[in-house]
Structures are given as structure tokens and as C-alpha cells.
Design a protein around this motif. Structure first.
Motif, PDB file in Angstrom:
ATOM      1  N   LEU A 114      47.045 -45.380  60.022  1.00 40.89           N
ATOM      2  CA  LEU A 114      47.557 -45.296  61.390  1.00 40.89           C
ATOM      3  C   LEU A 114      46.542 -45.881  62.363  1.00 40.89           C
ATOM      4  O   LEU A 114      46.892 -46.670  63.246  1.00 40.89           O
ATOM      5  CB  LEU A 114      47.881 -43.839  61.739  1.00 40.89           C
ATOM      6  N   GLY A 115      45.281 -45.508  62.191  1.00 40.34           N
ATOM      7  CA  GLY A 115      44.230 -46.035  63.056  1.00 40.34           C
ATOM      8  C   GLY A 115      44.108 -47.551  62.944  1.00 40.34           C
ATOM      9  O   GLY A 115      43.936 -48.245  63.952  1.00 40.34           O
ATOM     10  N   GLU A 116      44.216 -48.052  61.715  1.00 44.39           N
ATOM     11  CA  GLU A 116      44.151 -49.503  61.488  1.00 44.39           C
ATOM     12  C   GLU A 116      45.310 -50.207  62.185  1.00 44.39           C
ATOM     13  O   GLU A 116      45.127 -51.252  62.825  1.00 44.39           O
ATOM     14  CB  GLU A 116      44.178 -49.781  59.987  1.00 44.39           C
ATOM     15  N   TRP A 119      44.673 -50.146  65.944  1.00 41.84           N
ATOM     16  CA  TRP A 119      43.579 -51.060  66.279  1.00 41.84           C
ATOM     17  C   TRP A 119      44.062 -52.506  66.256  1.00 41.84           C
ATOM     18  O   TRP A 119      43.782 -53.285  67.173  1.00 41.84           O
ATOM     19  CB  TRP A 119      42.418 -50.840  65.307  1.00 41.84           C
ATOM     20  N   ASN A 120      44.794 -52.882  65.200  1.00 38.94           N
ATOM     21  CA  ASN A 120      45.311 -54.244  65.107  1.00 38.94           C
ATOM     22  C   ASN A 120      46.268 -54.559  66.251  1.00 38.94           C
ATOM     23  O   ASN A 120      46.232 -55.658  66.819  1.00 38.94           O
ATOM     24  CB  ASN A 120      46.006 -54.481  63.765  1.00 38.94           C
ATOM     25  N   SER A 121      47.108 -53.621  66.597  1.00 39.28           N
ATOM     26  CA  SER A 121      48.056 -53.811  67.683  1.00 39.28           C
ATOM     27  C   SER A 121      47.324 -54.046  69.006  1.00 39.28           C
ATOM     28  O   SER A 121      47.656 -54.969  69.761  1.00 39.28           O
ATOM     29  CB  SER A 121      48.969 -52.582  67.792  1.00 39.28           C
ATOM     30  N   GLN A 122      46.327 -53.224  69.266  1.00 39.40           N
ATOM     31  CA  GLN A 122      45.572 -53.375  70.506  1.00 39.40           C
ATOM     32  C   GLN A 122      44.762 -54.663  70.514  1.00 39.40           C
ATOM     33  O   GLN A 122      44.710 -55.369  71.520  1.00 39.40           O
ATOM     34  CB  GLN A 122      44.666 -52.167  70.720  1.00 39.40           C
ATOM     35  N   ARG A 123      44.132 -54.963  69.405  1.00 39.79           N
ATOM     36  CA  ARG A 123      43.296 -56.163  69.304  1.00 39.79           C
ATOM     37  C   ARG A 123      44.125 -57.423  69.496  1.00 39.79           C
ATOM     38  O   ARG A 123      43.708 -58.374  70.170  1.00 39.79           O
ATOM     39  CB  ARG A 123      42.596 -56.210  67.949  1.00 39.79           C
ATOM     40  N   ASP A 129      52.786 -52.528  64.014  1.00 34.76           N
ATOM     41  CA  ASP A 129      53.494 -53.075  62.857  1.00 34.76           C
ATOM     42  C   ASP A 129      53.763 -51.951  61.855  1.00 34.76           C
ATOM     43  O   ASP A 129      52.931 -51.641  61.007  1.00 34.76           O
ATOM     44  CB  ASP A 129      52.648 -54.177  62.231  1.00 34.76           C
ATOM     45  N   GLY A 130      54.944 -51.357  61.981  1.00 33.95           N
ATOM     46  CA  GLY A 130      55.312 -50.246  61.114  1.00 33.95           C
ATOM     47  C   GLY A 130      55.337 -50.618  59.640  1.00 33.95           C
ATOM     48  O   GLY A 130      54.952 -49.826  58.784  1.00 33.95           O
ATOM     49  N   ALA A 131      55.759 -51.832  59.337  1.00 35.57           N
ATOM     50  CA  ALA A 131      55.814 -52.260  57.934  1.00 35.57           C
ATOM     51  C   ALA A 131      54.415 -52.353  57.338  1.00 35.57           C
ATOM     52  O   ALA A 131      54.179 -51.916  56.201  1.00 35.57           O
ATOM     53  CB  ALA A 131      56.535 -53.598  57.821  1.00 35.57           C
TER      54      ALA A 131
END
Length: 142
Positions: A114-116, A119-123, A129-131
């Protein structure tokens, strides 16, 4: 959309803890929070005083885990599993819990995914990305 402030979150967990200790009626969400609080007795002192909780600094520099973030993630994952959103999280969580023989340990693994995802979404400035999140959890089942 519900968007609680940091203080709202801290008050919520402190209130759930207080209500539990005083045998008061809990809302359904507070009851779920209570169950996760019970699995983290090390957080009891952090939940006892609302004003101290509101003033506490859990910055990375201090090297202290944030119990409110941790409990919030348990609560988020429990809600995701209950409504199977994103689709597949319920089965992936169950499979991981079976592998680890612990729902609690599975949640801790899922927190990393979840944290990853966040983080990716914010970055990247993209929607979560639920998938990719589900794939991350599934990889931990192998």
C-alpha cells in the motif's frame, strides 16, 4: 470524500481506546479500530492522552514509529478487504494470511505494498494503481 486531518485521526483512535477501556458503546468503525489497537498493546500509552497524542512528533528524524499511521493503515486494509476494493484484495489478503498463518502479519506485508502504491502515485502524479497494488500483495503469497 472523507478527508480527516491528522488531529481528527489521532482523536478517533484515542476516543476508540477510551471508549473500549470504559466499556462504552463503539461505532462499527471504532470496533474495528479497537480490534487492531488490541493487537498493538505497545501503543497504549500513545492513545491514553488526547492532547499528548495531538502534540506528538513522529517525524522520521526522531526514529519513532507513528502508531496512528500504523493503525490507520490496518483500518484502511480492513475496509478494503471488507468491500473487496480494489477488486482482488480480499482474496490476495486471505491467501497471504493463510501463507503466513496470521491476518496481522499479512496486514503488515500489505502495508508495504500500500505504501509503495501511494508513493508511486505521488511521485508520478498519477492515480493510485490498484492492479499494481494487488500484484504486489500476490507476489508475497509465492
Amino acid at each position: 470524500m472523507f478527508n480527516p486531518s491528522q488531529d481528527d485521526v489521532r482523536r478517533f483512535f484515542c476516543d476508540a481506546y477510551r471508549k473500549h477501556r470504559n466499556n462504552e458503546i463503539l461505532t462499527p468503525l471504532e470496533a474495528i479500530a479497537r480490534d487492531w489497537i488490541a493487537q498493538h498493546p505497545e501503543y497504549a500509552s500513545e492513545l491514553e492522552e488526547v492532547e499528548a497524542a495531538l502534540a506528538a512528533d513522529y517525524s522520521v528524524e526522531r526514529g519513532q514509529a507513528n502508531p496512528f499511521l500504523h493503525l490507520s493503515m490496518h483500518l484502511s486494509i480492513a475496509e478494503q478487504v471488507s468491500i473487496d476494493q480494489p477488486p482482488g484484495i480480499r482474496a490476495a489478503c486471505q491467501a497471504l494470511a493463510n501463507k503466513l498463518q496470521s491476518e496481522h502479519d499479512a496486514h503488515h506485508q500489505i502495508m508495504e505494498c500500500l505504501g509503495e502504491m501511494i508513493w508511486n502515485s505521488q511521485r508520478n502524479g498519477t492515480p493510485p494503481d490498484g492492479a499494481a497494488y494487488i500484484d504486489c500483495v500476490r507476489r508475497r503469497c509465492r
